[in-house]
Enzyme design. Sequence first.
Site, PDB file in Angstrom:
ATOM      1  N   SER A  60       0.770  -1.249   0.072  1.00 33.95           N
ATOM      2  CA  SER A  60       0.060  -0.149   0.167  1.00 33.95           C
ATOM      3  C   SER A  60       0.852   1.355   0.250  1.00 33.95           C
ATOM      4  O   SER A  60       0.436   2.372  -0.164  1.00 33.95           O
ATOM      5  CB  SER A  60      -1.094   0.149   1.052  1.00 33.95           C
ATOM      6  OG  SER A  60      -0.549   0.135   2.431  1.00 33.95           O
ATOM      7  N   LYS A 103      -5.747   4.602   8.306  1.00 30.92           N
ATOM      8  CA  LYS A 103      -4.812   5.387   7.630  1.00 30.92           C
ATOM      9  C   LYS A 103      -5.286   7.039   7.637  1.00 30.92           C
ATOM     10  O   LYS A 103      -4.368   7.689   7.876  1.00 30.92           O
ATOM     11  CB  LYS A 103      -4.642   4.816   6.570  1.00 30.92           C
ATOM     12  CG  LYS A 103      -3.958   3.360   6.530  1.00 30.92           C
ATOM     13  CD  LYS A 103      -3.721   2.908   5.198  1.00 30.92           C
ATOM     14  CE  LYS A 103      -2.709   1.456   5.141  1.00 30.92           C
ATOM     15  NZ  LYS A 103      -2.533   0.981   4.050  1.00 30.92           N
TER      16      LYS A 103
END
Length: 366
Positions: A259, A304
């Site tokens: 990611s 996140k």
Amino acid sequence: MPRRTASMLASLLLLIAVLCAAVLIEVPYAAMSPGPTYNTLGKVDGEQVLSFPGKEDAGNKATGNLNMTTVRVTGSEYRMNLFEAVYGWLAHDSAVVPRSTLYPEDKSARQVEEENAEEFSRSQESAKVAALRELKKKVTTRIVVQSVVKGGAAQGKLHAGDVIKAVDGKPVDNPQEVGDLVTKHEVGERVDFTIVPAQKAAAAEKAKKDPLTLEGKQISVPTKKSPDDGRPVIGIASGTAHTLPFRIDITLADVGGPSAGLMFALGIVDKLTPEDLTGGTFVAGTGTIEADGEVGAIGGIRMKTVAAREKGAEFFLTPKDNCATAAADKPAGLTLVEVDTMHDATSALKKIRNGETGDLARCSTG
């Protein structure tokens, strides 16, 4: 003892019993929470995250932040109890997911760690290629043997790192073509490969030569029946490798998964661009990256965005397919910017730098 006192005592004892049970009962879940963020333009533990050995003019002017974000998860040996699961479901800054999501039952913890490390490594290579292509730098691509199955027909004949120039005399441009040409055969038939052996390819790279310009070696491999679906196979996985115009090093330990690809790629572009890409703004983000610049969705998006905002981010570059989920629970003060490609991301950064934030493609729940 008065009846009211007896009832209160009984209720208290029942509550204690329920709480004890909640602590003792294990549930098949794991927890996710906001993890650390790292500025790809800066240093971690005294080392530059991105560096360009031999290219001393790179990376001296980049300011601001292009932070990659991470998710902290409970360890493979940890067993969550019912009390912790309920707390995690209710808490804003954590998420509870089935344990099998993070640690599949058919894989050991070591296998999961190795896969995460491999994905992280591949994402770094894709980030380098995507960044250089965004900058219009020349990158050559070749098809290689990525791995050889133990006990497969190709074992001892083909090796990881071999460059595949052609299959049955037909040049190949992508890994899918290799598989398609193999499966055209009947089980037991031989497939003819034209390869550049891994050692010769590595030596050519070191000498700054394209391995595809070397003369190929002919290798014939018989097909076997796949134990899964009966297709003819030879027991290799093919992939891509790239020759870059100069060396790019990415130094960041204790991080896994794919990611961070987008933010690595943007950091490389910023450091190799004469002007400052962020204009000193604190931008964070996430997303996988393909060599062609396509940005992919990731897991743990809410964790996140929380991590980014707590660190001070004003803008968050969000993969298109994560936008609706991220927008449904957006931290106050954080602007979620939708991106689908590398070019989308660089264009968004230029708008942020130039103060044209009203033109940004923002995430919405719709």
